[in-house]
Scaffold this motif. Sequence first.
Motif, PDB file in Angstrom:
ATOM      1  N   LEU A  30       0.826  -1.208   0.000  1.00 20.84           N
ATOM      2  CA  LEU A  30       0.000   0.000   0.000  1.00 20.84           C
ATOM      3  C   LEU A  30       0.862   1.261   0.000  1.00 20.84           C
ATOM      4  O   LEU A  30       0.514   2.249  -0.663  1.00 20.84           O
ATOM      5  N   LEU A  31       1.977   1.255   0.717  1.00 22.36           N
ATOM      6  CA  LEU A  31       2.887   2.399   0.714  1.00 22.36           C
ATOM      7  C   LEU A  31       3.478   2.636  -0.669  1.00 22.36           C
ATOM      8  O   LEU A  31       3.600   3.777  -1.117  1.00 22.36           O
ATOM      9  N   ILE A  32       3.833   1.558  -1.347  1.00 20.81           N
ATOM     10  CA  ILE A  32       4.381   1.677  -2.702  1.00 20.81           C
ATOM     11  C   ILE A  32       3.332   2.271  -3.649  1.00 20.81           C
ATOM     12  O   ILE A  32       3.628   3.169  -4.446  1.00 20.81           O
ATOM     13  N   ILE A  33       2.100   1.797  -3.540  1.00 27.98           N
ATOM     14  CA  ILE A  33       1.026   2.321  -4.383  1.00 27.98           C
ATOM     15  C   ILE A  33       0.745   3.783  -4.042  1.00 27.98           C
ATOM     16  O   ILE A  33       0.584   4.626  -4.941  1.00 27.98           O
TER      17      ILE A  33
ATOM     18  N   VAL B 261       0.895   7.071  -6.544  1.00 24.16           N
ATOM     19  CA  VAL B 261      -0.256   7.933  -6.818  1.00 24.16           C
ATOM     20  C   VAL B 261       0.063   9.381  -6.439  1.00 24.16           C
ATOM     21  O   VAL B 261      -0.198  10.310  -7.215  1.00 24.16           O
ATOM     22  N   LEU B 262       0.630   9.586  -5.245  1.00 23.53           N
ATOM     23  CA  LEU B 262       1.000  10.937  -4.832  1.00 23.53           C
ATOM     24  C   LEU B 262       2.047  11.533  -5.764  1.00 23.53           C
ATOM     25  O   LEU B 262       1.988  12.708  -6.111  1.00 23.53           O
ATOM     26  N   GLY B 263       3.000  10.711  -6.162  1.00 24.32           N
ATOM     27  CA  GLY B 263       4.042  11.176  -7.075  1.00 24.32           C
ATOM     28  C   GLY B 263       3.488  11.578  -8.428  1.00 24.32           C
ATOM     29  O   GLY B 263       3.892  12.588  -9.004  1.00 24.32           O
ATOM     30  N   ALA B 264       2.542  10.801  -8.946  1.00 24.61           N
ATOM     31  CA  ALA B 264       1.942  11.134 -10.240  1.00 24.61           C
ATOM     32  C   ALA B 264       1.177  12.457 -10.157  1.00 24.61           C
ATOM     33  O   ALA B 264       1.270  13.292 -11.061  1.00 24.61           O
ATOM     34  N   ALA B 265       0.442  12.651  -9.072  1.00 26.63           N
ATOM     35  CA  ALA B 265      -0.305  13.901  -8.907  1.00 26.63           C
ATOM     36  C   ALA B 265       0.639  15.092  -8.772  1.00 26.63           C
ATOM     37  O   ALA B 265       0.424  16.148  -9.388  1.00 26.63           O
TER      38      ALA B 265
ATOM     39  N   ASP C 270      11.733   6.407  -4.689  1.00 29.90           N
ATOM     40  CA  ASP C 270      10.666   7.336  -4.319  1.00 29.90           C
ATOM     41  C   ASP C 270      11.240   8.557  -3.607  1.00 29.90           C
ATOM     42  O   ASP C 270      10.814   9.686  -3.857  1.00 29.90           O
ATOM     43  N   GLY C 271      12.185   8.343  -2.721  1.00 32.48           N
ATOM     44  CA  GLY C 271      12.809   9.463  -2.017  1.00 32.48           C
ATOM     45  C   GLY C 271      13.506  10.413  -2.972  1.00 32.48           C
ATOM     46  O   GLY C 271      13.338  11.639  -2.897  1.00 32.48           O
ATOM     47  N   VAL C 272      14.260   9.860  -3.912  1.00 29.82           N
ATOM     48  CA  VAL C 272      14.946  10.695  -4.903  1.00 29.82           C
ATOM     49  C   VAL C 272      13.916  11.371  -5.814  1.00 29.82           C
ATOM     50  O   VAL C 272      14.062  12.544  -6.166  1.00 29.82           O
ATOM     51  N   GLY C 273      12.866  10.651  -6.168  1.00 25.23           N
ATOM     52  CA  GLY C 273      11.819  11.224  -7.019  1.00 25.23           C
ATOM     53  C   GLY C 273      11.130  12.404  -6.355  1.00 25.23           C
ATOM     54  O   GLY C 273      10.931  13.447  -6.986  1.00 25.23           O
ATOM     55  N   PHE C 274      10.764  12.264  -5.082  1.00 23.91           N
ATOM     56  CA  PHE C 274      10.144  13.390  -4.374  1.00 23.91           C
ATOM     57  C   PHE C 274      11.123  14.553  -4.239  1.00 23.91           C
ATOM     58  O   PHE C 274      10.730  15.709  -4.322  1.00 23.91           O
TER      59      PHE C 274
END
Length: 133
Positions: A34-37, A41-45, A93-97
């Motif tokens: 669920l965290l990965i999903i 989703v948050l990253g796409a938005a 995800d950390g680098v992406g954010f």
Amino acid sequence: MGKILLLLLIVVPALEIAVLILAGNTFGILVTILLIILTGVLGAALAKKEGLNAIRTAQMQASQGQIPSGVILDGVCILVGAVLLLTPGFITDGVGFFLLLPQTRAILKGFLQRIFEKLINSGKVVFINNRRW
């Protein structure tokens, strides 16, 4: 450069697997998934929001006759950040954010601008203007 890329292609997935296993053992498999999903989703938005802001800024600068060089770097960072957020794993995800958030992206933009300036000043990168208007 090729050796660094090869190293990253081997090391990053291995680290991601280790972190995912650790998260699965700590939080449970369902919570980890669920965290990965959720990060995807948050990253796409966030990528959509920041990408649209960058496009609007570039259009505004272009309409005023300015060269949108800083916005181009923003766009590259946003694109790379979005791709990293869609890649499963907490490290990416950390680098992406980091690349998507304007405050942290500014740190990388300054670093990239210094690198480009050094390349241009050393003559390793040359820009040719072929406009005929």
